[in-house]
Structure formats: structure tokens, C-alpha cells
Design an enzyme around this catalytic site. Structure first.
Site, PDB file in Angstrom:
ATOM      1  N   ASN A  11       0.879  -1.175   0.000  1.00 24.56           N
ATOM      2  CA  ASN A  11       0.000   0.000   0.000  1.00 24.56           C
ATOM      3  C   ASN A  11       0.915   1.224   0.000  1.00 24.56           C
ATOM      4  O   ASN A  11       1.430   1.609   1.036  1.00 24.56           O
ATOM      5  CB  ASN A  11      -0.903  -0.016   1.237  1.00 24.56           C
ATOM      6  N   LYS A  13       0.147   4.175  -0.392  1.00 24.00           N
ATOM      7  CA  LYS A  13      -0.505   5.389   0.124  1.00 24.00           C
ATOM      8  C   LYS A  13      -0.225   6.560  -0.829  1.00 24.00           C
ATOM      9  O   LYS A  13      -0.050   6.339  -2.017  1.00 24.00           O
ATOM     10  CB  LYS A  13      -0.053   5.688   1.550  1.00 24.00           C
ATOM     11  N   HIS A  96      -9.805   1.236   4.434  1.00 20.75           N
ATOM     12  CA  HIS A  96      -8.542   1.467   5.138  1.00 20.75           C
ATOM     13  C   HIS A  96      -8.788   2.444   6.288  1.00 20.75           C
ATOM     14  O   HIS A  96      -9.593   3.366   6.164  1.00 20.75           O
ATOM     15  CB  HIS A  96      -7.490   2.037   4.173  1.00 20.75           C
ATOM     16  N   GLU A  98      -7.240   4.882   7.347  1.00 17.91           N
ATOM     17  CA  GLU A  98      -7.044   6.307   7.023  1.00 17.91           C
ATOM     18  C   GLU A  98      -8.278   6.868   6.311  1.00 17.91           C
ATOM     19  O   GLU A  98      -8.610   8.042   6.468  1.00 17.91           O
ATOM     20  CB  GLU A  98      -5.766   6.485   6.193  1.00 17.91           C
ATOM     21  N   GLU A 168      -5.857  -4.514  10.503  1.00 16.04           N
ATOM     22  CA  GLU A 168      -4.847  -3.486  10.714  1.00 16.04           C
ATOM     23  C   GLU A 168      -5.191  -2.663  11.953  1.00 16.04           C
ATOM     24  O   GLU A 168      -5.984  -1.728  11.876  1.00 16.04           O
ATOM     25  CB  GLU A 168      -4.792  -2.539   9.504  1.00 16.04           C
ATOM     26  N   GLY A 174       1.981   2.749  10.687  1.00 17.24           N
ATOM     27  CA  GLY A 174       2.934   3.841  10.503  1.00 17.24           C
ATOM     28  C   GLY A 174       3.576   4.320  11.803  1.00 17.24           C
ATOM     29  O   GLY A 174       4.231   5.352  11.837  1.00 17.24           O
ATOM     30  N   SER A 213       2.931  -1.596  10.508  1.00 14.48           N
ATOM     31  CA  SER A 213       4.363  -1.651  10.800  1.00 14.48           C
ATOM     32  C   SER A 213       4.988  -3.025  10.581  1.00 14.48           C
ATOM     33  O   SER A 213       5.850  -3.458  11.344  1.00 14.48           O
ATOM     34  CB  SER A 213       4.649  -1.138  12.219  1.00 14.48           C
TER      35      SER A 213
HETATM   36  P1  PGA Z   1       2.468   0.624   7.614  1.00 15.77           P
HETATM   37  O1  PGA Z   1       1.036   0.796   6.904  1.00 15.77           O
HETATM   38  O2  PGA Z   1       3.036  -0.664   7.132  1.00 15.77           O
HETATM   39  O3  PGA Z   1       3.259   1.816   7.173  1.00 15.77           O
HETATM   40  O4  PGA Z   1       2.194   0.621   9.089  1.00 15.77           O
HETATM   41  C1  PGA Z   1       0.169  -0.279   6.706  1.00 15.77           C
HETATM   42  C2  PGA Z   1      -1.110   0.186   6.056  1.00 15.77           C
HETATM   43  O5  PGA Z   1      -1.592   1.263   6.407  1.00 15.77           O
HETATM   44  O6  PGA Z   1      -1.674  -0.503   5.185  1.00 15.77           O
END
Ligand code: PGA
Length: 251
Positions: A11, A13, A96, A98, A168, A174, A213
């Protein structure tokens, strides 16, 4: 138990550029020879056509990070499922955290997007996960069940034969704070169990990814758990070497 081929999905982003994409994709393609996992890259909309072109001839799938719940019409700035399927998109991430948290996407909206993706013959990657305060309050399962049930009640359990779920935990995304493998396994088992209450075959065959992460040095631990069938990878997917190491770490 049915054999589930692991899936590792990047992803990206809102990162990257036309210039940075080519070397990243080339390095991933070149390094993937021996990966047992299926691999997908979910890129920003505008880069999808070029990504698709660069992945041509490789087994890596193209994915989008979001989509409109509407079919077509006066929705300025939105992208429809038919547009994504037009350019050969295979996966679409829906729900997601976000999107849920920064853009106020509700459980119902996420369910509508899930249905729309399937009706365009693409596979949704449905994200579920609790916030830190919800985990601390002991409501992780309640939250994840609510998010999952909203989709089941919209599309029915049979639709999950053509879908992927990503757990998640929001507090792990993140932040560098990965869930322990036991924490991940516990929620994955809960999700599979909840699906099994309605259809044990679908529950046994659906891939449950962990995201939050995941790094080259913790991936094999997480992926060693019975109900963790791969990962949804944010930050670490922007560095070819790290992403490749994660792809090689699947069971
Ligand atoms: P990350 O993001 O690996 O940077 O924690 C995962 C995601 O949001 O899909």
C-alpha cells in the site's frame, strides 16, 4: 484446513512519483523470482495505468487504494470501479483506517464500496481494525465484529469467497508499534471464527492479512501464525529490498 496462498500487498498510500516508480517496480520484479506469495501493489490512482504497464508479463497484481461507492455520474473528483477495471486493476482496498478516520467513511459506506468492487469483478481487500483507546478499553473484538458484520449484512457471507480481509490495528499503522504475533493471531482467529459461524468453507479459505508496521525483521514472525496469511505493507513497501524480504518471509 484448505491451503491458502499467502498474499503480500503493498500500500504505497500517497507516496511516489512517475520517476521513483519505475526503479522501485523493476527492483521488485527482478527480486521476486522465488517468492511463494502472491504479490500485489496498490498505487495512487494516477499511477495505475503506468504501473499496470510495468507489471505486464509479471505475476504481480495491480491494486487501487480506494474507489467510489457510485457507479457513474456527478461525483466530481471520484473514481469508479468500472474505471479501475478498465485499466486492469485486480484488487481494491476498501475501508482502510485512514479512509475511515480521516475521511469519515462509515461501516455502511465501506460495505457499499465492497459490493461495488465485486460487481465490477475485482477483489476487495477489506480493512478492519481498532483504535488504541478501543484496544485499551478491551473492545477490539466488538469493533472488528461491527466493521465485519456491516459488510456481511450488505453482501452476504457467500461474497467473501471473492475477497481478502486485512486486520490493521490503527495504533500499529505507521507508528513502528507492530502488534505482537500473538495479538495478531488472536484477532485473526476471531475474524475467521466469526465468518465460520456462517460458512466454514469460506472461513477456512479466505486470506487474512495483517497490516501495521510490518517490516523485514518482524514479517516472518507474524507470518508464522496459523491465521496470518500475509500482509498489507505500507512504509516498508516503498523500499524494494525491504518489501522483497517481507514477500520471502511468508509461509
Ligand atoms: P504501515 O502501513 O506498514 O506503514 O504501518 C500499513 C497500512 O496502512 O496498510
Amino acid at each position: 484446513m484448505s491451503e491458502r496462498q499467502p498474499l503480500v500487498a503493498a500500500n504505497w498510500k500517497m507516496n511516489g512519483s512517475l520517476e521513483s516508480m519505475k526503479p522501485l517496480v523493476n527492483a521488485i520484479k527482478a527480486g521476486l523470482d522465488k517468492a511463494k506469495a502472491e504479490v500485489a501493489i496498490c498505487a495512487p490512482y494516477v499511477y495505475l495505468p503506468q504501473l499496470k504497464q510495468e507489471l505486464d508479463g509479471s505475476a504481480i497484481h495491480t491494486g487501487a487504494q480506494n474507489v467510489s461507492e457510485h457507479e457513474a455520474g456527478a461525483y466530481t473528483g471520484e473514481i469508479s470501479t468500472s474505471m479501475l477495471s478498465d485499466i486492469g486493476c485486480h484488487y481494491v482496498i476498501v475501508g482502510h483506517s485512514e479512509r475511515r478516520n480521516l475521511y469519515a467513511e462509515s461501516d455502511v459506506l465501506v460495505a457499499e464500496k465492497f459490493a461495488r468492487v465485486q460487481s465490477a469483478n475485482m477483489l476487495p481487500i477489506l480493512c478492519l481494525g481498532e483504535q488504541l483507546d478501543e484496544r485499551e478499553a478491551g473492545t477490539t473484538e466488538t469493533v472488528v465484529a461491527r466493521q465485519l458484520d456491516a459488510v456481511i449484512s450488505k453482501v452476504g457471507i457467500a461474497a467473501f469467497a471473492q475477497a481478502v480481509i486485512a486486520y490493521e490495528p490503527v495504533w500499529a499503522i505507521g507508528t513502528g508499534k507492530t502488534a505482537t504475533k500473538e495479538q495478531a493471531q488472536e484477532v485473526h482467529a476471531f475474524i475467521r471464527q466469526r465468518l465460520a459461524q456462517q460458512d466454514s468453507t469460506i472461513a477456512a479459505s479466505i486470506r487474512l492479512l495483517y497490516g501495521g508496521s510490518v517490516k523485514a525483521d518482524n514479517a516472518s514472525d507474524l507470518f508464522s501464525m496459523t491465521d496470518v496469511d500475509g500482509g498489507l505493507i505500507g512504509g516498508a513497501s516503498l523500499i524494494a529490498e525491504d518489501f522483497l524480504a517481507i514477500c520471502q518471509a511468508t509461509r
